[in-house]
Design an enzyme around this catalytic site. Structure first.
Site, PDB file in Angstrom:
ATOM      1  N   SER A 114       0.810  -1.212   0.000  1.00 12.72           N
ATOM      2  CA  SER A 114       0.000   0.000   0.000  1.00 12.72           C
ATOM      3  C   SER A 114       0.849   1.270   0.000  1.00 12.72           C
ATOM      4  O   SER A 114       1.915   1.325   0.627  1.00 12.72           O
ATOM      5  CB  SER A 114      -0.903   0.008   1.239  1.00 12.72           C
ATOM      6  OG  SER A 114      -1.580   1.240   1.368  1.00 12.72           O
ATOM      7  N   TYR A 139      -2.055   5.623  -4.627  1.00 14.33           N
ATOM      8  CA  TYR A 139      -3.020   6.719  -4.574  1.00 14.33           C
ATOM      9  C   TYR A 139      -2.388   7.905  -5.292  1.00 14.33           C
ATOM     10  O   TYR A 139      -1.263   8.305  -4.958  1.00 14.33           O
ATOM     11  CB  TYR A 139      -3.337   7.112  -3.134  1.00 14.33           C
ATOM     12  CG  TYR A 139      -4.203   6.144  -2.376  1.00 14.33           C
ATOM     13  CD1 TYR A 139      -5.531   5.922  -2.749  1.00 14.33           C
ATOM     14  CD2 TYR A 139      -3.704   5.463  -1.272  1.00 14.33           C
ATOM     15  CE1 TYR A 139      -6.328   5.036  -2.045  1.00 14.33           C
ATOM     16  CE2 TYR A 139      -4.498   4.574  -0.560  1.00 14.33           C
ATOM     17  CZ  TYR A 139      -5.811   4.364  -0.952  1.00 14.33           C
ATOM     18  OH  TYR A 139      -6.603   3.490  -0.256  1.00 14.33           O
ATOM     19  N   HIS A 263     -13.756  -1.484  -1.855  1.00 18.87           N
ATOM     20  CA  HIS A 263     -12.825  -1.024  -0.815  1.00 18.87           C
ATOM     21  C   HIS A 263     -13.142  -1.669   0.539  1.00 18.87           C
ATOM     22  O   HIS A 263     -13.018  -1.048   1.597  1.00 18.87           O
ATOM     23  CB  HIS A 263     -12.840   0.510  -0.701  1.00 18.87           C
ATOM     24  CG  HIS A 263     -11.512   1.098  -0.341  1.00 18.87           C
ATOM     25  ND1 HIS A 263     -10.515   1.299  -1.263  1.00 18.87           N
ATOM     26  CD2 HIS A 263     -10.999   1.509   0.838  1.00 18.87           C
ATOM     27  CE1 HIS A 263      -9.460   1.815  -0.671  1.00 18.87           C
ATOM     28  NE2 HIS A 263      -9.721   1.950   0.609  1.00 18.87           N
TER      29      HIS A 263
END
Length: 372
Positions: A114, A139, A263
């Site tokens: 992540s 992201y 998610h």
């Protein structure tokens, strides 16, 4: 709170790590990890969706040469379980993603690290060695220069694909986590973003929306996706897809593959279960386009159902954190081993010697009364 490096008593199936998690984690941390958003309706829907299908046993099938190998994105995997990009893993164990990476290496599992990991992406890559593929979840950052820096670091550290998450521009807290008084600990600050200054706050004009003109100010657009695809040499997957229309457009844009996901119930409470949307997304993109399922997997039987309904492989999120909390790297490796063995047993009884044998015909819908 964390356990010693041993398999806890009472672990017989992978889902047992979920049952033991409250004993291995502080109550507030557990509430945050276990919760979704809002009333947790989508979180519950993810699990309930698997109960709507039953698996048909088959007789007299020769499965002695059975295996779970597959090709995914040009890479050979030993089994169809990937470790999902779960943020803030220090919430579960002091070793955080270092332990998870070691478990991935030990079990030949693809790890998706992540952006919001507790340790730097380079340390995760080093701990994971070279025995299994590793991907980096991204992201998009408010400043494109910061996104480019993350891409360069991921490429330099040997990550083999980018998984772009697009469904988390707004994340409302879980009421259960709020009730538990959870606040993110200081030692869980995302290590990969340490050098990036926060986006400057700007006052909203009178009458402006805190959501449309505020939280969504830096939300990704199709132009941002096109820019990203041109900015990296790595294949780009997109995570967070539930709409067949979005899936077709992403496929046409040159995205390498799609992760059907809500998610983990942390984005829009009231969104459909990932498994419920999987067949429609598969129909939209055709039979050969790479497709993963994320959301609610707790067993090899769950994975079998996802594969039968159109997934090429599945992502493991919360079980990863529960096993990490209970027994560190050993727990995560044990949990993955159990999942693979559960899938083997399910395939053998369903007469499937290879993943390609798992088709929609292996399932039957349960009557409504049996789906609870």
């Amino acid at each position: 709170m964390h356990s010693q490096a041993r398999i806890p008593n009472g672990i017989h199936n992978a889902i047992d790590y979920e049952r033991l998690a409250p004993q291995a984690m502080d109550a507030g941390r557990h509430a945050y990890v276990a919760g979704g958003c809002g009333w947790d309706a989508t979180l519950a829907a993810n699990r309930a969706a698997f109960g709507r299908w039953s698996i048909v046993p088959r007789l007299l099938r020769d499965v002695r040469g059975g295996h779970t190998r597959l090709m995914l994105g040009g890479q050979q995997l030993a089994h169809p379980f990937l470790l999902a990009p779960v943020a803030h893993q220090r919430l579960a164990h002091p070793d955080a993603e270092i332990a998870t990476a070691r478990a991935a290496e030990a079990t030949a599992t693809c790890l998706v690290a992540s952006t919001l990991s507790s340790v730097p992406l380079e340390a995760i890559a080093q701990a994971g060695g070279s025995a299994a593929p590793r991907w980096f979840q991204l992201y998009l950052q408010p400043e494109r220069a910061h996104t480019l820096a993350l891409l360069a670091r991921a490429e330099g550290a040997g990550y083999q694909a980018i998984v772009l998450t697009l469904d988390a521009s707004i994340q409302l807290p879980s009421r259960s986590a709020l009730a538990a008084g959870f606040a993110m600990p200081a030692d869980c600050t995302p290590a990969n973003l340490a050098g990036f200054p926060p986006a400057p706050a700007s006052a909203l004009p009178p009458g402006a929306s805190r959501i449309f003109q505020g939280a969504m100010r830096h939300a990704p657009t199709w132009d941002d996706l096109a820019w990203l695809l041109a900015a990296t040499r790595l294949p780009v997957w997109v995570k967070g897809v539930l709409s067949p229309q979005d899936a077709r457009q992403l496929q046409g844009a040159g995205v390498a593959g799609i992760v059907v996901s809500n998610h983990g119930g942390r984005s829009l409470d009231g969104a459909p279960a990932s498994l419920a949307q999987l067949p429609a997304v598969r129909a939209a993109v055709g039979s050969s386009y790479p497709l993963l399922l994320d959301g609610g997997i707790r067993s090899g039987q769950d994975a079998f159902k996802a594969l039968a309904l159109g997934a090429d492989a599945v992502l493991i999120g919360r079980l990863q954190m529960y096993a990490l909390a209970a027994a560190g790297a050993l727990g995560v490796a044990h949990m993955l081993t159990l999942l693979v063995e559960e899938l083997h047993a399910c395939m053998a009884q369903a007469g499937c010697a290879a993943l390609a044998d798992i088709t929609p015909g292996a399932l039957l819908p349960c009557p409504p009364a049996a789906a609870a």
